[in-house]
Structures are given as structure tokens and as C-alpha cells.
Design an enzyme around this catalytic site. Structure first.
Site, mmCIF file in Angstrom:
data_model
loop_
_atom_site.group_PDB
_atom_site.id
_atom_site.type_symbol
_atom_site.label_atom_id
_atom_site.label_comp_id
_atom_site.label_asym_id
_atom_site.label_seq_id
_atom_site.Cartn_x
_atom_site.Cartn_y
_atom_site.Cartn_z
ATOM 1 N N GLY A 1 -118.563 -0.955 -9.028
ATOM 2 C CA GLY A 1 -119.703 0.352 -9.367
ATOM 3 C C GLY A 1 -119.495 -0.130 -10.974
ATOM 4 N N GLU B 1 -127.580 23.812 -15.288
ATOM 5 C CA GLU B 1 -129.182 23.668 -16.097
ATOM 6 C C GLU B 1 -129.744 23.505 -14.961
ATOM 7 O OE1 GLU B 1 -126.311 20.148 -18.426
ATOM 8 O OE2 GLU B 1 -127.034 19.563 -16.450
HETATM 9 C C1 LIG Z 1 -125.581 15.597 -11.643
HETATM 10 C C2 LIG Z 1 -124.319 15.232 -12.224
HETATM 11 C C3 LIG Z 1 -124.381 15.940 -14.010
HETATM 12 C C4 LIG Z 1 -123.515 15.544 -14.673
HETATM 13 N N1 LIG Z 1 -123.257 15.768 -16.702
HETATM 14 C C5 LIG Z 1 -122.249 15.409 -16.921
HETATM 15 C C6 LIG Z 1 -122.702 15.630 -18.300
HETATM 16 O O1 LIG Z 1 -123.607 16.091 -18.843
HETATM 17 N N2 LIG Z 1 -121.464 15.477 -19.300
HETATM 18 C C7 LIG Z 1 -120.333 14.816 -18.531
HETATM 19 O O2 LIG Z 1 -119.945 13.690 -19.152
HETATM 20 N N3 LIG Z 1 -120.116 13.490 -17.742
HETATM 21 C C8 LIG Z 1 -121.435 14.546 -16.489
HETATM 22 N N4 LIG Z 1 -121.281 14.378 -15.414
HETATM 23 C C9 LIG Z 1 -120.225 13.146 -14.892
HETATM 24 C C10 LIG Z 1 -120.440 12.292 -15.230
HETATM 25 O O3 LIG Z 1 -121.468 11.599 -14.859
HETATM 26 C C11 LIG Z 1 -119.176 11.263 -14.472
HETATM 27 O O4 LIG Z 1 -117.878 11.599 -15.308
HETATM 28 C C12 LIG Z 1 -119.429 10.107 -14.778
HETATM 29 O O5 LIG Z 1 -121.232 9.184 -14.287
HETATM 30 C C13 LIG Z 1 -118.591 9.234 -14.259
HETATM 31 O O6 LIG Z 1 -118.463 7.707 -14.243
HETATM 32 P P1 LIG Z 1 -117.806 6.849 -13.001
HETATM 33 O O7 LIG Z 1 -117.800 5.269 -13.436
HETATM 34 O O8 LIG Z 1 -116.525 6.915 -13.070
HETATM 35 O O9 LIG Z 1 -118.907 6.966 -11.818
HETATM 36 P P2 LIG Z 1 -119.831 6.433 -11.382
HETATM 37 O O10 LIG Z 1 -120.811 6.510 -12.977
HETATM 38 O O11 LIG Z 1 -120.460 7.577 -11.126
HETATM 39 O O12 LIG Z 1 -120.342 5.396 -10.808
HETATM 40 C C14 LIG Z 1 -120.153 4.880 -10.083
HETATM 41 C C15 LIG Z 1 -120.704 3.256 -9.413
HETATM 42 O O13 LIG Z 1 -120.722 2.625 -8.777
HETATM 43 C C16 LIG Z 1 -121.278 2.887 -7.511
HETATM 44 N N5 LIG Z 1 -121.155 2.526 -6.294
HETATM 45 C C17 LIG Z 1 -120.078 3.704 -5.462
HETATM 46 N N6 LIG Z 1 -119.698 3.218 -4.423
HETATM 47 C C18 LIG Z 1 -119.406 2.140 -4.001
HETATM 48 C C19 LIG Z 1 -119.545 1.037 -3.164
HETATM 49 N N7 LIG Z 1 -119.064 1.068 -2.053
HETATM 50 N N8 LIG Z 1 -120.588 0.376 -2.913
HETATM 51 C C20 LIG Z 1 -120.478 -0.598 -4.383
HETATM 52 N N9 LIG Z 1 -120.756 0.242 -5.434
HETATM 53 C C21 LIG Z 1 -120.987 1.415 -5.047
HETATM 54 C C22 LIG Z 1 -122.122 3.926 -7.456
HETATM 55 O O14 LIG Z 1 -124.016 3.707 -7.175
HETATM 56 C C23 LIG Z 1 -122.565 4.252 -9.200
HETATM 57 O O15 LIG Z 1 -123.011 3.150 -9.317
HETATM 58 C C24 LIG Z 1 -122.369 14.298 -14.225
HETATM 59 C C25 LIG Z 1 -122.539 14.085 -12.585
HETATM 60 C C26 LIG Z 1 -123.339 14.894 -12.197
HETATM 61 C C27 LIG Z 1 -122.920 14.393 -10.916
#
Ligand SMILES: Cc1cc2nc3c(=O)[nH]c(=O)nc-3n(C[C@H](O)[C@H](O)[C@H](O)COP(=O)(O)OP(=O)(O)OC[C@H]3O[C@@H](n4cnc5c(N)ncnc54)[C@H](O)[C@@H]3O)c2cc1C
Length: 476
Positions: free
Chosen positions: A22, A182
Site C-alpha cells: 500500500g 462536504e
Molecule cells: C473520501 C475521503 C475523505 C477523507 N478526508 C479526510 C480528511 O479530510 N482528513 C483526514 O485526515 N483524513 C481523511 N480521510 C481519511 C484518510 O484518507 C485515511 O485515514 C488515510 O488515507 C489512511 O491512510 P492509509 O495509508 O492507511 O491508507 P490509504 O491512504 O487508503 O492507502 C492504502 C493504499 O493501499 C492500496 N491497497 C489496498 N489494498 C491493497 C492490496 N490488497 N494490494 C495492494 N495495494 C493495496 C491502495 O490502493 C492504497 O494506495 C478521508 C478518506 C476518504 C475516503
């Protein structure tokens, strides 16, 4: 599990092999924090881009094009020579044999693994609703939602039956968290500021935008005072905000809602327990979040605990219990923040938390490689922001002197600057700044492109974790 071929992304070396699953906020930060480490890192993601999810709703509402809020992963690591980037979906993790399995059948062996696969939508066991009420989690989701919104107006121009037209001009957002607020605020702006004058058979400003929230107030993570101000600002934009409104059914015609008892939520339309129907052709889901299925896979292989959302309960240092070589971070982790003698507090599923976990896991990984003890994770909470529409937002900042709370135009300006600052890449910042400035003066949303004008009724059903068909090449 069976593993067919082994992928060797870099020449065989004696350096520790780190696999990061990810490249969202957590994964990217972990890889960057290891830039000068003597390790071989493989970053594997099922998309070829890092995505700034906080601005996805802008793509869904035609305010920004997809490239403005995303960046090719390969480009991000161009200068970081210890990273190999792979496009691929991880479908299994062999924690005994220390390898991750890709959908292609290839396996990636690791000495240390960072799992940062994020979260997806949850329809609370009603996955059949996904076809009628898409959520926004990926660029493909956002462009599909944009298509549905724009198509509803297009169809309303052709259809003369008043009942059908009303259903086309009724937009429902389910879930009063930041994304729901939003979306609803922007949908109201589109109908009242962007589209007037462009249609000949109806008045776009008469479109009905509803925001349904099951609890007693919108923005529940914020103090009640800011929820109240957000609700006032939404109403001023023309959004019909209904709290205590529980959705019990969704289909192609619209949805059924049950009003909660006053104890559960504020009175919505009608008596507590009363049911009513809303006819709508555009329903958007912003209500539930479930961790990536990789959480359950780790549970199956290691017996680790997961919470109701499928998030993995991690150790204080963010490692997987019983597996000091595996780190689980970001939205996939049910992590706790440790600070002095205070009781550990749950870490929220927000981007600053994912980034901080990425940096912390990388630092602990280095400590482990050097034979040092790892450190517990401490989350620094800087506060919450949510925008509602042009000139309106709410801000709740954490500071050493106590909370700083404000709303309205200054909050909106603060929100705008913060989002531009945190966007990845100079070009993206410039693009967003330019697009927002021009939208501010003209009220236009320039990304109003319908690449696939399939009508509303032929929606293909899909499971919540399955992205809709990718937009055609060149789609923005
Ligand atoms: C619409 C929306 C609005 C948001 N607004 C806010 C905000 O205003 N402020 C804020 O702080 N947070 C916000 N968030 C939350 C924030 O985006 C998340 O908390 C953050 O992205 C989490 O980071 P992460 O690295 O855990 O996951 P992510 O950023 O979701 O990254 C996960 C990555 O893993 C990859 N992946 C998933 N499964 C697999 C797999 N099986 N194999 C290979 N790759 C995979 C995906 O493609 C992605 O690139 C929002 C979320 C959404 C959906």
C-alpha cells in the site's frame, strides 16, 4: 497457501528485504523514512498512484480532475534508489514463510513487512446497496459518482414526467461525517451556483439535496457547537439536513428511512420509528468504513485480534502480536496512542495518524535491525477540519493552551491553505490553487466531463471492495 513464482525485484543482495503493501499516506511515509537505510524496499500497490483522499469529493463533484489529487508512485520514488515499485494486488500473506502473494500468483519474500492497505466502504452487511449508493474511496469511485450526478441533470432535461424528474433532481448523501458534509454542501452549490441558466426545461436550483445522518448531529468527531454551526451553514446553502434518520433500504428507485427515537437522535421528519420513502436516482454513501480484507487474512494466519471494522489490534510499537517482523499501520490498524502515564487512547482513522504511524513503524524497524528495543507509538493530534462549501468550514485545533475553534470564512481559508500545503507535489498544489481560484470567481466546475454516458438505470452491481470499471484512457 500455495505460491507459484517468486518475484525478485532487485538483484540478489544481502540487505534486509522490506515489503510495503500500500502506497497511501502510511506506506509512502514509511518508505520515505527509510530512504537512507541500507535495505531493499519493495512498495506494492494495486493502483499506480498515490491518492490524496481528503480531496476525492472534489473529483466526485467536478471541481478537480483526477491528476490534481494523485501522483504516479513510480515518479515519487524515482530518486529513492532503495525502492522498487510494483503494481499489483496483494491477495494473501504467508506469515510463516514470510512472503506476500500477489493476484498474479507471484510471491514477494520479506524480512520485514509493513501492511498499510487502508480501508474500504462498509454497508453494514447490506452489500447489495453498493450498486445503488456508491461511496468514494478511489479515483474510479469518484469519477463514477461524478458521472451519476451529471447524468441526473442531463436526464432531467429530457424527461418530462414530473415524478421521474423529481427523482432525478433529488440527491441524497448518507452519512454526516466530513465527507458527507462536504459532498452535500458542494451538491447544493452545483445546483444553486454552477448550473443555473444552462437547462431549458427545469430550474437546477430547485434540486433537492438531502444529508441523512443516523446519529443526533453531523460531524460527531467535533464538539457539539461546531456540529451546530456546520448544520446552520449547510442549511444556508440549501441542504435538507436530517439527523436521527436511519436508512433501512436502498434500491434503484431511492431509499427508505426510519426516524430514530429522540434518545438516539434528534427528531427527523415525522414520529420516532416512522418510516418514509425518498425517491432519488442519485444516492451517495458516506457512512461506513471497513478495514482492508488483509486484516482478516492476517487474523486467519496468526490468530491476531481484529475489531468490528476488521482493523488489526497491534502492539504498542505497531507490530503484529507474535510477529515482530510485521508492522500494521494506518486505517488498517486498531492502534493506541501511548503517552507517559496516561491511559492509551485509540488512534483515529485520519491521514495525519497514518503518516505518523508510517514514520514510527520505519523508525522501529530500523531499531529492530540494529538490535535495539522498539518504542511505543504516540499520536500527536493537531485537530479536525471540515469544509461545507464556498466560504464555510469548521475548524477545531488542538493547542497547548486549549482548543482553538472557529467557523465560517476564516475556517474555510484555513482549510484551503492546509489542503494545498499537504497535497503531494508542487505541480498538484499549483493546479489545485489555480482551479480553486478560477472556481471561486466564476462558480464554475471545470471537470464536468461525462466520459461514459450510460443512463442511471443500467448500473452494474458490484461488491463494495471492488472498484467500478476503470474510466476510459485519458479520463480525468
Ligand atoms: C473520501 C475521503 C475523505 C477523507 N478526508 C479526510 C480528511 O479530510 N482528513 C483526514 O485526515 N483524513 C481523511 N480521510 C481519511 C484518510 O484518507 C485515511 O485515514 C488515510 O488515507 C489512511 O491512510 P492509509 O495509508 O492507511 O491508507 P490509504 O491512504 O487508503 O492507502 C492504502 C493504499 O493501499 C492500496 N491497497 C489496498 N489494498 C491493497 C492490496 N490488497 N494490494 C495492494 N495495494 C493495496 C491502495 O490502493 C492504497 O494506495 C478521508 C478518506 C476518504 C475516503
Amino acid at each position: 497457501m500455495s505460491m507459484s513464482t517468486t518475484h525478485a525485484p532487485s538483484p540478489v543482495s544481502a540487505r534486509p528485504r522490506i515489503v510495503i503493501v500500500g502506497c497511501g499516506f502510511g506506506g509512502l511515509e514509511a518508505a520515505r523514512a527509510l530512504a537512507d537505510a541500507d535495505v531493499d524496499i519493495t512498495v506494492v500497490d494495486r493502483t499506480n498512484h498515490h491518492l490524496f483522499q481528503p480531496l476525492l469529493y472534489q473529483v466526485a463533484t467536478a471541481g478537480l480532475a483526477s491528476p490534481a489529487i494523485s501522483a504516479p508512485i513510480r515518479r515519487l520514488f524515482r530518486e529513492q534508489r532503495n525502492v522498487t515499485s510494483l503494481l499489483g494486488e496483494v491477495v494473501d500473506i504467508d506469515t510463516q514463510g514470510q512472503a506476500v502473494l500477489l493476484q498474479t500468483g507471484e510471491s514477494l519474500p520479506y524480512d520485514h513487512l509493513v501492511v498499510a492497505a487502508g480501508a474500504t466502504h462498509s454497508y453494514f452487511g447490506r452489500d447489495e446497496w453498493a450498486a445503488h449508493a456508491p461511496g468514494i474511496k478511489t479515483l474510479a469511485d469518484a469519477t463514477e459518482v461524478r458521472r451519476r450526478i451529471l447524468m441526473a441533470y442531463e436526464e432531467a432535461e429530457r424527461i418530462h414526467d414530473p415524478v421521474q424528474r423529481e427523482a432525478l433532481l433529488t440527491f441524497v448523501v448518507i452519512g454526516g461525517g466530513p465527507t458527507g458534509v462536504e459532498m452535500a454542501g458542494t451538491l447544493a452549490e452545483i445546483s444553486r451556483r454552477t448550473l443555473p441558466g444552462e437547462f431549458r426545461h427545469f430550474e437546477p436550483s430547485h434540486a433537492h439535496v438531502l444529508l441523512l445522518e443516523g446519529g443526533s448531529r453531523v460531524l460527531q468527531a467535533m464538539p457539539p457547537e461546531l456540529s451546530r454551526r456546520a448544520e446552520e451553514q449547510l442549511k444556508a446553502l440549501g441542504v435538507d439536513v436530517r439527523t436521527g434518520a436511519k436508512v433501512t433500504h436502498i434500491d434503484e428507485q431511492g431509499l427508505e428511512v426510519e426516524t430514530a427515537s429522540p434518545a438516539e437522535g434528534a427528531a427527523a421528519a415525522g414520529e420516532a420509528g416512522a418510516r418514509y420513502t425518498i425517491r432519488s436516482k442519485t444516492v451517495i454513501w458516506a457512512a461506513g468504513v471497513a478495514a482492508s480484507p488483509l486484516g482478516r487474512i492476517l487474523q486467519r494466519h496468526t490468530g491476531c485480534e481484529t475489531d468490528r471494522a476488521g482493523r488489526v489490534t497491534v502492539e504498542a510499537d505497531l507490530s503484529l502480536p507474535g510477529h515482530p517482523e510485521v508492522w500494521v499501520i494506518g486505517d488498517l490498524a486498531a492502534a493506541r496512542s501511548h503517552h507517559g502515564n496516561e491511559l492509551p487512547k485509540p488512534v483515529p482513522g485520519v491521514s495525519p495518524a497514518a503518516k505518523q504511524m508510517g514514520r514510527h513503524a520505519a523508525a522501529n524497524l530500523r531499531r529492530r535491525l540494529q538490535g535495539q528495543a522498539t518504542l511505543p507509538f504516540h499520536y500527536r493530534d493537531y485537530g479536525n477540519l471540515a469544509t461545507i462549501g464556498r466560504n464555510s468550514a469548521v475548524v477545531d485545533l488542538t493547542s497547548p493552551v486549549g482548543p482553538i475553534r472557529f467557523s465560517g470564512w476564516t475556517a474555510w481559508l484555513f482549510w484551503l491553505v492546509a489542503h494545498i500545503y499537504f497535497l503531494i507535489g508542487f505541480r498538484n498544489r499549483l493546479m489545485v490553487l489555480f482551479d480553486w481560484a478560477s472556481a471561486y470567481w466564476s462558480s464554475q466546475r471545470y471537470a464536468r466531463i461525462i466520459a461514459n454516458n450510460e443512463p442511471h438505470r443500467s448500473r452494474a452491481a458490484r461488491a463494495p471492495d471492488q472498484p467500478p470499471a476503470a474510466p476510459p484512457p485519458g479520463e480525468a
